[in-house]
Design an enzyme around this catalytic site. Sequence first.
Site, mmCIF file in Angstrom:
data_model
loop_
_atom_site.group_PDB
_atom_site.id
_atom_site.type_symbol
_atom_site.label_atom_id
_atom_site.label_comp_id
_atom_site.label_asym_id
_atom_site.label_seq_id
_atom_site.Cartn_x
_atom_site.Cartn_y
_atom_site.Cartn_z
ATOM 1 N N ALA A 65 51.342 -28.686 -3.787
ATOM 2 C CA ALA A 65 51.247 -28.054 -4.660
ATOM 3 C C ALA A 65 52.349 -27.513 -5.350
ATOM 4 O O ALA A 65 53.284 -27.127 -5.169
ATOM 5 C CB ALA A 65 49.866 -27.089 -4.734
ATOM 6 N N GLY A 108 49.951 -28.563 -0.116
ATOM 7 C CA GLY A 108 48.853 -29.533 -0.426
ATOM 8 C C GLY A 108 49.357 -31.316 0.021
ATOM 9 O O GLY A 108 48.312 -32.130 0.349
ATOM 10 N N GLU A 111 47.792 -31.370 3.167
ATOM 11 C CA GLU A 111 46.554 -31.220 3.925
ATOM 12 C C GLU A 111 46.045 -32.884 3.275
ATOM 13 O O GLU A 111 45.081 -33.453 3.313
ATOM 14 C CB GLU A 111 46.009 -30.451 2.317
ATOM 15 C CG GLU A 111 46.227 -29.231 3.502
ATOM 16 C CD GLU A 111 46.527 -28.008 2.543
ATOM 17 O OE1 GLU A 111 46.616 -27.408 1.720
ATOM 18 O OE2 GLU A 111 45.229 -26.689 3.020
ATOM 19 N N GLU A 131 52.898 -22.314 3.728
ATOM 20 C CA GLU A 131 52.438 -21.357 2.573
ATOM 21 C C GLU A 131 52.510 -20.008 2.890
ATOM 22 O O GLU A 131 53.031 -19.065 1.962
ATOM 23 C CB GLU A 131 50.686 -21.701 1.960
ATOM 24 C CG GLU A 131 50.302 -23.212 1.634
ATOM 25 C CD GLU A 131 50.126 -24.339 2.981
ATOM 26 O OE1 GLU A 131 50.764 -24.020 3.363
ATOM 27 O OE2 GLU A 131 49.478 -25.594 1.905
HETATM 28 N N1 DAK Z 1 56.573 -27.856 -6.322
HETATM 29 C C1 DAK Z 1 57.030 -27.743 -7.005
HETATM 30 N N2 DAK Z 1 58.448 -28.263 -7.151
HETATM 31 C C2 DAK Z 1 59.101 -28.908 -5.677
HETATM 32 C C3 DAK Z 1 58.396 -28.446 -4.601
HETATM 33 C C4 DAK Z 1 57.196 -28.071 -4.686
HETATM 34 N N3 DAK Z 1 56.225 -27.699 -3.698
HETATM 35 N N4 DAK Z 1 59.287 -28.845 -3.635
HETATM 36 C C5 DAK Z 1 60.140 -28.524 -3.994
HETATM 37 N N5 DAK Z 1 60.182 -29.131 -5.303
HETATM 38 C C6 DAK Z 1 61.097 -29.439 -6.308
HETATM 39 C C7 DAK Z 1 62.424 -28.797 -6.682
HETATM 40 O O1 DAK Z 1 62.400 -27.367 -6.794
HETATM 41 C C8 DAK Z 1 63.501 -29.218 -6.606
HETATM 42 O O2 DAK Z 1 63.499 -29.025 -7.880
HETATM 43 P P1 DAK Z 1 64.497 -28.716 -8.930
HETATM 44 O O3 DAK Z 1 65.210 -27.071 -8.648
HETATM 45 O O4 DAK Z 1 66.247 -29.743 -8.989
HETATM 46 O O5 DAK Z 1 64.419 -29.033 -9.955
HETATM 47 C C9 DAK Z 1 63.530 -30.247 -6.289
HETATM 48 O O6 DAK Z 1 62.207 -30.633 -6.058
HETATM 49 C C10 DAK Z 1 63.567 -30.915 -4.760
HETATM 50 O O7 DAK Z 1 63.493 -29.809 -4.235
HETATM 51 P P2 DAK Z 1 65.123 -28.945 -3.529
HETATM 52 O O8 DAK Z 1 66.003 -28.905 -4.090
HETATM 53 O O9 DAK Z 1 63.903 -28.029 -3.082
HETATM 54 O O10 DAK Z 1 64.567 -30.086 -2.126
HETATM 55 P P3 DAK Z 1 65.791 -29.816 -0.664
HETATM 56 O O11 DAK Z 1 65.746 -30.853 0.277
HETATM 57 O O12 DAK Z 1 66.570 -28.771 -0.488
HETATM 58 O O13 DAK Z 1 64.264 -28.906 -0.345
HETATM 59 C C11 DAK Z 1 61.308 -29.054 0.994
HETATM 60 C C12 DAK Z 1 63.081 -30.325 0.359
HETATM 61 C C13 DAK Z 1 60.451 -29.964 1.027
HETATM 62 C C14 DAK Z 1 62.397 -28.212 2.138
HETATM 63 C C15 DAK Z 1 61.860 -27.881 -0.273
HETATM 64 O O14 DAK Z 1 61.707 -28.211 -1.877
HETATM 65 C C16 DAK Z 1 60.302 -26.728 -0.313
HETATM 66 O O15 DAK Z 1 60.563 -25.770 0.595
HETATM 67 N N6 DAK Z 1 59.500 -27.145 -0.682
HETATM 68 C C17 DAK Z 1 58.032 -26.285 -1.238
HETATM 69 C C18 DAK Z 1 57.561 -26.652 -0.007
HETATM 70 C C19 DAK Z 1 56.344 -25.516 -0.063
HETATM 71 O O16 DAK Z 1 56.546 -24.418 -0.069
HETATM 72 N N7 DAK Z 1 55.234 -26.046 0.049
HETATM 73 C C20 DAK Z 1 53.808 -25.732 0.045
HETATM 74 C C21 DAK Z 1 53.609 -25.256 -1.535
HETATM 75 S S1 DAK Z 1 51.675 -24.303 -2.064
HETATM 76 C C22 DAK Z 1 44.570 -26.330 -3.504
HETATM 77 C C23 DAK Z 1 45.344 -26.505 -3.082
HETATM 78 C C24 DAK Z 1 46.246 -27.519 -2.599
HETATM 79 C C25 DAK Z 1 46.783 -25.951 -2.270
HETATM 80 C C26 DAK Z 1 46.689 -24.393 -2.613
HETATM 81 C C27 DAK Z 1 45.546 -24.770 -3.412
HETATM 82 N N8 DAK Z 1 42.872 -25.718 -4.221
HETATM 83 C C28 DAK Z 1 42.214 -26.952 -4.645
HETATM 84 C C29 DAK Z 1 42.438 -24.462 -4.419
HETATM 85 C C30 DAK Z 1 48.208 -26.294 -1.839
HETATM 86 C C31 DAK Z 1 49.283 -25.650 -2.203
HETATM 87 C C32 DAK Z 1 51.323 -25.203 -1.880
HETATM 88 O O17 DAK Z 1 51.120 -26.906 -1.058
#
Ligand code: DAK
Length: 257
Positions: A65, A108, A111, A131
Site C-alpha cells: 500500500a 498489500g 496480499e 509491515e
Molecule cells: N509506498 C509508497 N512508495 C513506495 C512504496 C510504498 N509501499 N514502495 C516503494 N515506494 C517508492 C519509494 O519511496 C521510491 O520513491 P522515490 O523516493 O523515488 O520518490 C520508489 O518507490 C522506489 O523505491 P526505492 O527507492 O525504495 O527502491 P529500492 O529498490 O531501494 O527498494 C523496496 C525497494 C521495495 C525494498 C523499498 O521501496 C521498500 O521497502 N518499500 C516499502 C515496502 C513496504 O514496507 N511495503 C508494505 C507497505 S504497508 C489495507 C490494505 C492493505 C494494506 C493496509 C491496509 N486495508 C484494506 C485497510 C497494506 C499495507 C502495506 O502494504
Amino acid sequence: MEFIKVEAQARPYVALVQLNRPKELNALNLQLMGELRDALKQLDEDEQVRVIIVTGNERAFAAGADIKQMAGKTAIDMLNIDQFSTWDQIKKTKKPLIAAVSGFALGGGCELAMTCDMIIASETAMFGQPEIKIGVMPGAGGTQRLTKALGKAKAMEMVLTGKFLTATDAERQGLVNRVVPVELYLEEAFKLAGEIAQMSPVAAKLAKEAVNRSFEASLEEGLYFERKNFYLCFASEDQKEGMAAFIEKRKPSFSGR
Ligand code: DAK
C-alpha cells in the site's frame, strides 16, 4: 484509468490487467485500488472474458500500500476511507484470477497476489509482509492467507520479522504454482490462463467458489457447498456438451451457458 492498463482480449477469452505506477514500484494508492476494483468488476461481467491475469512489471508486482498516502492517517480516517470494501469487492471476482508476479510483492502487494487464485512467479519474485518494519501489521488478509499457505511457524516468522520469501522458497512451500525465468513469467501465466479458458466457464466459476470455501468453512460446510455447486453444473449446457463430446470422442465447445 491512470494507474492500471486493461486489455480485455489480450488472448482469446483472457484479459490482462497491469498495475502501472512503475516509479513507485506499483505502490497501491487508493486510486489504483479503485481502478483495479472497477476493472475487475467489468471484466467479470464481460462474457468474452473467462480468465483474468493481474500483473505488474519485471521490477515490482506491487511494493505494498502507498505508505506516503497512509502515513498521516488516523484510525478514524482509515475507518472512513473503508478500503476493505474495495478489497472485498476484488475478492468477489467470480472468474479465475492469476497473479503473474515478478520482483517485489510486498505488504498489500503480497496480499493482492494471494487474493488471486493462482500465482505464477518469475525467478526474481520476492514475497513479504514487511509491515512490522513500519510499525503496523498486515491489513488485507496477509496473516490469514499466508498462514494457510505456509503454516503457522513460517508465516509467523515472515510477519514478525518482515523477511522476504524468494520465489523458489515460495514455490517449495506451496504459495505459488510455479517459478519460471523472468522473461517467461507472463507467457507462463497466459499458458495457464489459456488452458483454463478452454474449460466450461460455468464449471470454472462454481469450482473456484467451492475451492475458496475450503478456506472459510469447516470441512463439513465446505463439502456441503461443493455438493451444491456440483449439482448446479448439471443445470448448464456446458455439462451436456462436455459429456457428449467425451462420448463422441471430440473436443467440447463450451458456451458458458
Ligand atoms: N509506498 C509508497 N512508495 C513506495 C512504496 C510504498 N509501499 N514502495 C516503494 N515506494 C517508492 C519509494 O519511496 C521510491 O520513491 P522515490 O523516493 O523515488 O520518490 C520508489 O518507490 C522506489 O523505491 P526505492 O527507492 O525504495 O527502491 P529500492 O529498490 O531501494 O527498494 C523496496 C525497494 C521495495 C525494498 C523499498 O521501496 C521498500 O521497502 N518499500 C516499502 C515496502 C513496504 O514496507 N511495503 C508494505 C507497505 S504497508 C489495507 C490494505 C492493505 C494494506 C493496509 C491496509 N486495508 C484494506 C485497510 C497494506 C499495507 C502495506 O502494504
